[in-house]
Design a protein around this motif. Sequence first.
Motif, PDB file in Angstrom:
ATOM      1  N   GLU A   1     -27.360  15.814  14.081  1.00 15.92           N
ATOM      2  CA  GLU A   1     -28.298  14.708  13.875  1.00 15.92           C
ATOM      3  C   GLU A   1     -29.730  15.155  14.181  1.00 15.92           C
ATOM      4  N   HIS A   2     -29.884  16.019  15.160  1.00 18.59           N
ATOM      5  CA  HIS A   2     -31.200  16.602  15.462  1.00 18.59           C
ATOM      6  C   HIS A   2     -31.726  17.370  14.250  1.00 18.59           C
ATOM      7  N   LEU A   3     -30.852  18.166  13.618  1.00 18.31           N
ATOM      8  CA  LEU A   3     -31.263  18.909  12.429  1.00 18.31           C
ATOM      9  C   LEU A   3     -31.646  17.968  11.293  1.00 18.31           C
ATOM     10  N   LEU A   4     -30.915  16.865  11.156  1.00 17.79           N
ATOM     11  CA  LEU A   4     -31.241  15.881  10.121  1.00 17.79           C
ATOM     12  C   LEU A   4     -32.627  15.286  10.355  1.00 17.79           C
ATOM     13  N   ARG A   5     -32.920  14.952  11.600  1.00 22.47           N
ATOM     14  CA  ARG A   5     -34.230  14.367  11.906  1.00 22.47           C
ATOM     15  C   ARG A   5     -35.365  15.346  11.637  1.00 22.47           C
ATOM     16  N   ARG A   6     -35.091  16.635  11.737  1.00 16.44           N
ATOM     17  CA  ARG A   6     -36.105  17.652  11.478  1.00 16.44           C
ATOM     18  C   ARG A   6     -36.133  18.077  10.016  1.00 16.44           C
ATOM     19  N   SER A   7     -35.325  17.409   9.186  1.00 20.24           N
ATOM     20  CA  SER A   7     -35.201  17.767   7.756  1.00 20.24           C
ATOM     21  C   SER A   7     -34.719  19.211   7.584  1.00 20.24           C
ATOM     22  N   LYS A   8     -33.894  19.658   8.526  1.00 23.58           N
ATOM     23  CA  LYS A   8     -33.312  20.993   8.439  1.00 23.58           C
ATOM     24  C   LYS A   8     -31.842  20.941   8.053  1.00 23.58           C
ATOM     25  N   ALA A   9     -31.376  19.749   7.747  1.00 26.65           N
ATOM     26  CA  ALA A   9     -29.994  19.569   7.301  1.00 26.65           C
ATOM     27  C   ALA A   9     -29.947  18.434   6.298  1.00 26.65           C
ATOM     28  N   ALA A  10     -29.046  18.567   5.326  1.00 30.29           N
ATOM     29  CA  ALA A  10     -28.873  17.521   4.324  1.00 30.29           C
ATOM     30  C   ALA A  10     -27.749  16.568   4.704  1.00 30.29           C
TER      31      ALA A  10
ATOM     32  N   PHE B   1     -23.602  28.088  10.096  1.00 32.17           N
ATOM     33  CA  PHE B   1     -23.461  26.680   9.723  1.00 32.17           C
ATOM     34  C   PHE B   1     -24.802  25.959   9.616  1.00 32.17           C
ATOM     35  N   VAL B   2     -25.855  26.474  10.245  1.00 28.92           N
ATOM     36  CA  VAL B   2     -27.168  25.849  10.094  1.00 28.92           C
ATOM     37  C   VAL B   2     -27.658  25.989   8.655  1.00 28.92           C
ATOM     38  N   ASP B   3     -27.514  27.185   8.097  1.00 26.75           N
ATOM     39  CA  ASP B   3     -27.881  27.384   6.688  1.00 26.75           C
ATOM     40  C   ASP B   3     -26.989  26.554   5.773  1.00 26.75           C
ATOM     41  N   ALA B   4     -25.703  26.462   6.120  1.00 22.29           N
ATOM     42  CA  ALA B   4     -24.749  25.786   5.235  1.00 22.29           C
ATOM     43  C   ALA B   4     -25.066  24.305   5.067  1.00 22.29           C
ATOM     44  N   VAL B   5     -25.541  23.636   6.128  1.00 21.63           N
ATOM     45  CA  VAL B   5     -25.760  22.192   6.029  1.00 21.63           C
ATOM     46  C   VAL B   5     -27.100  21.839   5.388  1.00 21.63           C
ATOM     47  N   GLN B   6     -27.853  22.844   4.975  1.00 24.22           N
ATOM     48  CA  GLN B   6     -29.121  22.572   4.310  1.00 24.22           C
ATOM     49  C   GLN B   6     -28.942  22.245   2.833  1.00 24.22           C
ATOM     50  N   ASP B   7     -27.780  22.563   2.301  1.00 24.50           N
ATOM     51  CA  ASP B   7     -27.517  22.363   0.870  1.00 24.50           C
ATOM     52  C   ASP B   7     -26.383  21.356   0.704  1.00 24.50           C
ATOM     53  N   GLU B   8     -26.682  20.239   0.056  1.00 23.69           N
ATOM     54  CA  GLU B   8     -25.693  19.170  -0.138  1.00 23.69           C
ATOM     55  C   GLU B   8     -24.442  19.654  -0.843  1.00 23.69           C
ATOM     56  N   SER B   9     -24.575  20.676  -1.673  1.00 23.19           N
ATOM     57  CA  SER B   9     -23.414  21.177  -2.418  1.00 23.19           C
ATOM     58  C   SER B   9     -22.362  21.804  -1.503  1.00 23.19           C
TER      59      SER B   9
ATOM     60  N   ASP C   1     -24.574  36.213  16.316  1.00 28.87           N
ATOM     61  CA  ASP C   1     -25.646  37.117  15.914  1.00 28.87           C
ATOM     62  C   ASP C   1     -26.597  36.454  14.934  1.00 28.87           C
ATOM     63  N   ASP C   2     -26.288  35.216  14.538  1.00 30.42           N
ATOM     64  CA  ASP C   2     -27.137  34.496  13.596  1.00 30.42           C
ATOM     65  C   ASP C   2     -28.351  33.942  14.349  1.00 30.42           C
ATOM     66  N   GLU C   3     -29.507  34.525  14.108  1.00 30.08           N
ATOM     67  CA  GLU C   3     -30.702  34.110  14.837  1.00 30.08           C
ATOM     68  C   GLU C   3     -31.087  32.665  14.533  1.00 30.08           C
ATOM     69  N   GLY C   4     -30.798  32.210  13.319  1.00 32.51           N
ATOM     70  CA  GLY C   4     -31.116  30.835  12.963  1.00 32.51           C
ATOM     71  C   GLY C   4     -30.354  29.844  13.815  1.00 32.51           C
ATOM     72  N   VAL C   5     -29.081  30.097  14.031  1.00 33.87           N
ATOM     73  CA  VAL C   5     -28.256  29.233  14.873  1.00 33.87           C
ATOM     74  C   VAL C   5     -28.771  29.257  16.305  1.00 33.87           C
ATOM     75  N   GLN C   6     -29.011  30.462  16.811  1.00 37.13           N
ATOM     76  CA  GLN C   6     -29.509  30.606  18.178  1.00 37.13           C
ATOM     77  C   GLN C   6     -30.813  29.839  18.377  1.00 37.13           C
ATOM     78  N   GLU C   7     -31.747  30.022  17.446  1.00 32.70           N
ATOM     79  CA  GLU C   7     -33.056  29.384  17.571  1.00 32.70           C
ATOM     80  C   GLU C   7     -32.962  27.864  17.507  1.00 32.70           C
ATOM     81  N   GLU C   8     -32.124  27.348  16.614  1.00 33.66           N
ATOM     82  CA  GLU C   8     -32.025  25.897  16.478  1.00 33.66           C
ATOM     83  C   GLU C   8     -31.360  25.257  17.691  1.00 33.66           C
ATOM     84  N   ILE C   9     -30.348  25.913  18.258  1.00 30.80           N
ATOM     85  CA  ILE C   9     -29.717  25.380  19.462  1.00 30.80           C
ATOM     86  C   ILE C   9     -30.703  25.409  20.626  1.00 30.80           C
ATOM     87  N   ASP C  10     -31.453  26.501  20.748  1.00 32.62           N
ATOM     88  CA  ASP C  10     -32.460  26.584  21.813  1.00 32.62           C
ATOM     89  C   ASP C  10     -33.508  25.489  21.654  1.00 32.62           C
ATOM     90  N   ALA C  11     -33.967  25.276  20.403  1.00 32.80           N
ATOM     91  CA  ALA C  11     -34.986  24.253  20.146  1.00 32.80           C
ATOM     92  C   ALA C  11     -34.448  22.862  20.450  1.00 32.80           C
TER      93      ALA C  11
END
Length: 418
Positions: free
Chosen positions: A181-190, A136-144, A87-97
């Motif tokens: 790695e795709h998220l890292l290249r888009r600066s959407k993951a730390a 998990f998409v939100d979680a990997v955005q913060d190095e902490s 139900d997490d729209e962020g996860v859905q959208e990033e996988i689709d992208a």
Amino acid sequence: MSQERIRWSQKSLSDLVAYFHGEIEPALRRAGHETGKPPTYQDLLETGNGGIQYALREHHDRTLREFFVEDVGLTEEDDTESSIPTDDEGVQEEIDAYLHALATRKDLAESTIRTRRYRLKTYVDLYLDYHGEASFVDAVQDESNRTAEIQRNLDVFDHMHQEFAASSCVKYHGAVSAFYEHLLRRSKAAFNPVRDFTDEYDWRVGEPDNPALSPAQVSRLVDAVETPAEEIVVYALCAWGLRRGEVASLHSSQLDLSGSEAVIHFDDGRKNGPGSVSVLYGRPILEDRVALLGERSHWNGYLLPSGAAASGHVTGQTVQNRFQRICERSDVRVRGETPVSKMGRRFWYSTYSAVVEDLVTGIEGVAADQGSADASVVLANYVSQEKQRELRRNAMRERLAAAFDGQNRDDAHSDHRI
């Protein structure tokens, strides 16, 4: 169709894919079955190709669905962009992208995109099973969050490591890591929480991944159990074919002991399996366990309860540890090492596969008299489903009894190899 009996066990995975396209798919089309999506086992049986299920399970550690989706490249009707189980729209959208980028920038085939989606869906599904949410998409955005998120992913891949073939684990890890790695290249993951997981696991590819215990080794395990809890572990894995997680969370509410045959129900279904399991052998063990625990004043219903765990039952890892202690106590080794729990479950599948193969072989004489090229066609057309079920179950009971009653001890001390 070849006029010789199909030697399913001698075909490699690539042979089976080629055979599907060259023989099975045309046969399904001629028989009026819909093609382009995974056929059912009954579809295969009606066209004389039911034996592929057991070859996949026995020799390639594949279910039919995994084979048709991952290897053949077929897709189910609901296997669409909206079917990622979250139900997490962020996860859905990033996988689709991510999948859209693969299709447009790397020009990957549609079948490859479907396979990537299937693997990511499986990953998300397991992540939800273990953690109740897929943020998990939100979680990997913060190095902490690095330490915690690595551990959360280890939970998921620990499950894959125990339940999937090594070759499948490598593929799933590759798909998940590529997404991060795709998220890292888009600066959407730390960080990529699964980047170094190949160093965590011994995923050796190119050799048999899931050997089974022999009947003699199962006999030794039965002799070595010291407690009712250990007895349940051995029977649940080897006689009932349950996964270690299913053994750990087995609850009395899942049991139907009212009929002539005990049944274990899984209300939410099982991954790659039926929603219920018949207890063909060892019913008294199950009944005795329920009776023993039922004498406790505050029993929570779990067959392997734990007062220390929030869930109320032991973990899958605890089942694994107990199983391995029994193996060590009974001096059972596989390839020189202490077996893991899935080798017990593999014994059940190997035994069942052998029963089915024997059933087909036994009817080959009838097939010859009928002028049929494949005995499984005669089995499907001339032996009722009820009779087939009776024959399979009776033969399975006999084989399980032979192992659990100790009639196969000649090689009990051997280092069983596949």
